[in-house]
Motif scaffolding. Structure first.
Motif, mmCIF file in Angstrom:
data_model
loop_
_atom_site.group_PDB
_atom_site.id
_atom_site.type_symbol
_atom_site.label_atom_id
_atom_site.label_comp_id
_atom_site.label_asym_id
_atom_site.label_seq_id
_atom_site.Cartn_x
_atom_site.Cartn_y
_atom_site.Cartn_z
ATOM 1 N N SER A 116 -4.475 9.605 -10.078
ATOM 2 C CA SER A 116 -4.371 8.877 -9.140
ATOM 3 C C SER A 116 -2.454 8.092 -8.865
ATOM 4 O O SER A 116 -2.775 7.874 -10.553
ATOM 5 C CB SER A 116 -4.535 7.501 -8.078
ATOM 6 O OG SER A 116 -4.707 6.568 -8.813
ATOM 7 N N GLY A 148 -2.015 4.107 -2.744
ATOM 8 C CA GLY A 148 -2.091 5.886 -3.908
ATOM 9 C C GLY A 148 -2.631 7.358 -3.468
ATOM 10 O O GLY A 148 -3.394 6.622 -2.109
ATOM 11 N N HIS A 149 -3.282 7.617 -3.636
ATOM 12 C CA HIS A 149 -3.634 8.849 -3.638
ATOM 13 C C HIS A 149 -4.430 9.753 -5.004
ATOM 14 O O HIS A 149 -3.836 9.820 -5.175
ATOM 15 C CB HIS A 149 -3.354 10.191 -2.503
ATOM 16 C CG HIS A 149 -2.188 10.409 -2.971
ATOM 17 N ND1 HIS A 149 -0.857 9.710 -3.183
ATOM 18 C CD2 HIS A 149 -2.018 11.601 -4.365
ATOM 19 C CE1 HIS A 149 0.248 10.127 -3.454
ATOM 20 N NE2 HIS A 149 -0.109 11.616 -3.919
ATOM 21 N N ASN A 202 0.644 4.861 -11.630
ATOM 22 C CA ASN A 202 1.483 3.489 -11.714
ATOM 23 C C ASN A 202 1.691 2.382 -12.624
ATOM 24 O O ASN A 202 2.101 1.237 -12.738
ATOM 25 C CB ASN A 202 1.848 3.635 -10.846
ATOM 26 C CG ASN A 202 2.268 3.990 -8.944
ATOM 27 O OD1 ASN A 202 1.250 5.575 -9.398
ATOM 28 N ND2 ASN A 202 3.023 4.559 -8.693
ATOM 29 N N HIS A 215 6.828 5.388 -4.629
ATOM 30 C CA HIS A 215 7.420 4.201 -4.200
ATOM 31 C C HIS A 215 8.861 4.118 -4.725
ATOM 32 O O HIS A 215 8.257 3.043 -6.398
ATOM 33 C CB HIS A 215 6.420 3.648 -3.955
ATOM 34 C CG HIS A 215 6.855 2.340 -3.641
ATOM 35 N ND1 HIS A 215 6.708 2.153 -2.233
ATOM 36 C CD2 HIS A 215 6.830 1.047 -3.990
ATOM 37 C CE1 HIS A 215 7.305 1.092 -1.795
ATOM 38 N NE2 HIS A 215 7.788 0.076 -2.716
ATOM 39 N N CYS A 241 2.696 10.610 0.472
ATOM 40 C CA CYS A 241 2.718 9.921 -0.748
ATOM 41 C C CYS A 241 2.982 8.928 -1.417
ATOM 42 O O CYS A 241 2.526 8.427 -2.173
ATOM 43 C CB CYS A 241 3.488 11.319 -1.656
ATOM 44 S SG CYS A 241 3.083 12.365 -1.498
ATOM 45 N N SER A 242 3.352 8.135 0.033
ATOM 46 C CA SER A 242 4.269 6.019 -0.717
ATOM 47 C C SER A 242 2.737 5.320 0.008
ATOM 48 O O SER A 242 3.353 3.733 0.085
ATOM 49 C CB SER A 242 5.048 6.294 -0.414
ATOM 50 O OG SER A 242 5.622 4.950 -0.773
ATOM 51 N N ASN A 243 2.003 5.772 0.394
ATOM 52 C CA ASN A 243 0.765 4.647 0.816
ATOM 53 C C ASN A 243 0.608 3.571 0.071
ATOM 54 O O ASN A 243 0.519 4.451 -1.031
ATOM 55 C CB ASN A 243 -0.441 5.538 1.827
ATOM 56 C CG ASN A 243 -0.479 6.603 2.674
ATOM 57 O OD1 ASN A 243 0.389 6.600 3.705
ATOM 58 N ND2 ASN A 243 -1.326 8.025 3.245
ATOM 59 N N ARG A 244 0.182 2.519 0.384
ATOM 60 C CA ARG A 244 -0.161 1.315 -1.155
ATOM 61 C C ARG A 244 -0.752 1.739 -1.456
ATOM 62 O O ARG A 244 -0.923 1.532 -2.917
ATOM 63 C CB ARG A 244 -0.573 0.681 0.245
ATOM 64 C CG ARG A 244 -0.283 -0.752 -0.144
ATOM 65 C CD ARG A 244 -0.355 -2.010 0.292
ATOM 66 N NE ARG A 244 -0.487 -3.615 -0.418
ATOM 67 C CZ ARG A 244 -0.873 -4.125 0.526
ATOM 68 N NH1 ARG A 244 -1.475 -4.809 1.571
ATOM 69 N NH2 ARG A 244 -1.236 -5.938 -0.269
ATOM 70 N N ARG A 274 1.378 7.135 -7.106
ATOM 71 C CA ARG A 274 2.300 6.460 -5.407
ATOM 72 C C ARG A 274 3.617 7.074 -5.807
ATOM 73 O O ARG A 274 3.702 5.744 -6.886
ATOM 74 C CB ARG A 274 1.890 4.968 -5.470
ATOM 75 C CG ARG A 274 1.934 4.303 -4.035
ATOM 76 C CD ARG A 274 2.323 2.774 -3.934
ATOM 77 N NE ARG A 274 3.211 2.912 -2.582
ATOM 78 C CZ ARG A 274 3.531 1.597 -2.246
ATOM 79 N NH1 ARG A 274 3.545 0.861 -3.170
ATOM 80 N NH2 ARG A 274 3.576 1.166 -1.501
#
Ligand code: NI
Length: 137
Positions: free
Chosen positions: A13, A38-39, A84, A17, A33-36, A15
């Motif tokens: 995963s 992650g993905h 991250n 940011h 892609c900046s969702n808190r 993020r």
């Protein structure tokens, strides 16, 4: 000169940011892609090595050795991790696929050269449609 390739896969995963930016600016540049939290992706890492063919083995480099290097230097550190937070060699690096390619190069190139071959290209497939290539420059 002959080029050989080896593929390995990892799931991780991340993020996208930039902490120096406002939430609005991150949203504008990186979108979801900046969702808190992650993905994730099922990444593919394809390494191209170049060299001359050894007349005794018929190999540029033994692919068993290349696999071992890719696992020890990269895959074992990133598979099933949050890029991250969980990977010491990515500390302070925003884990875009471009930045992953450059960071992986730094780890793979010396180990491949120690086996008498040369790293030519790092290719990372992030999604079905998005790929990055890095040639060390
Ligand atoms: Ni992503």
């Amino acid at each position: 000169m002959v080029y050989i390739q080896r593929r390995e896969t990892f799931s991780a995963s991340h993020r996208l940011h930039n902490a120096d930016w406002s939430d609005a600016q991150n949203e504008a540049v990186f979108g979801k892609c900046s969702n808190r939290f992650g993905h994730g992706h099922n990444f593919q890492l394809i390494v191209t090595v170049k060299g001359h063919v050894d007349p005794q083995t018929g190999f540029v480099m033994n692919l068993v050795d290349l696999k071992a290097i890719m696992m020890a230097e990269v895959i074992d550190h990133v598979d099933h991790r949050n890029l991250n937070e969980d990977v010491p060699f990515l500390a302070g690096i925003m884990p875009s696929t471009e930045n992953l390619a450059m960071a992986f190069w730094k780890r793979l190139s010396p180990a491949i050269e120690a086996k008498g071959a040369a790293l030519h290209c790092i290719r990372i497939i992030e999604t079905e449609n998005n790929f990055v290539e890095y040639y060390g420059e």
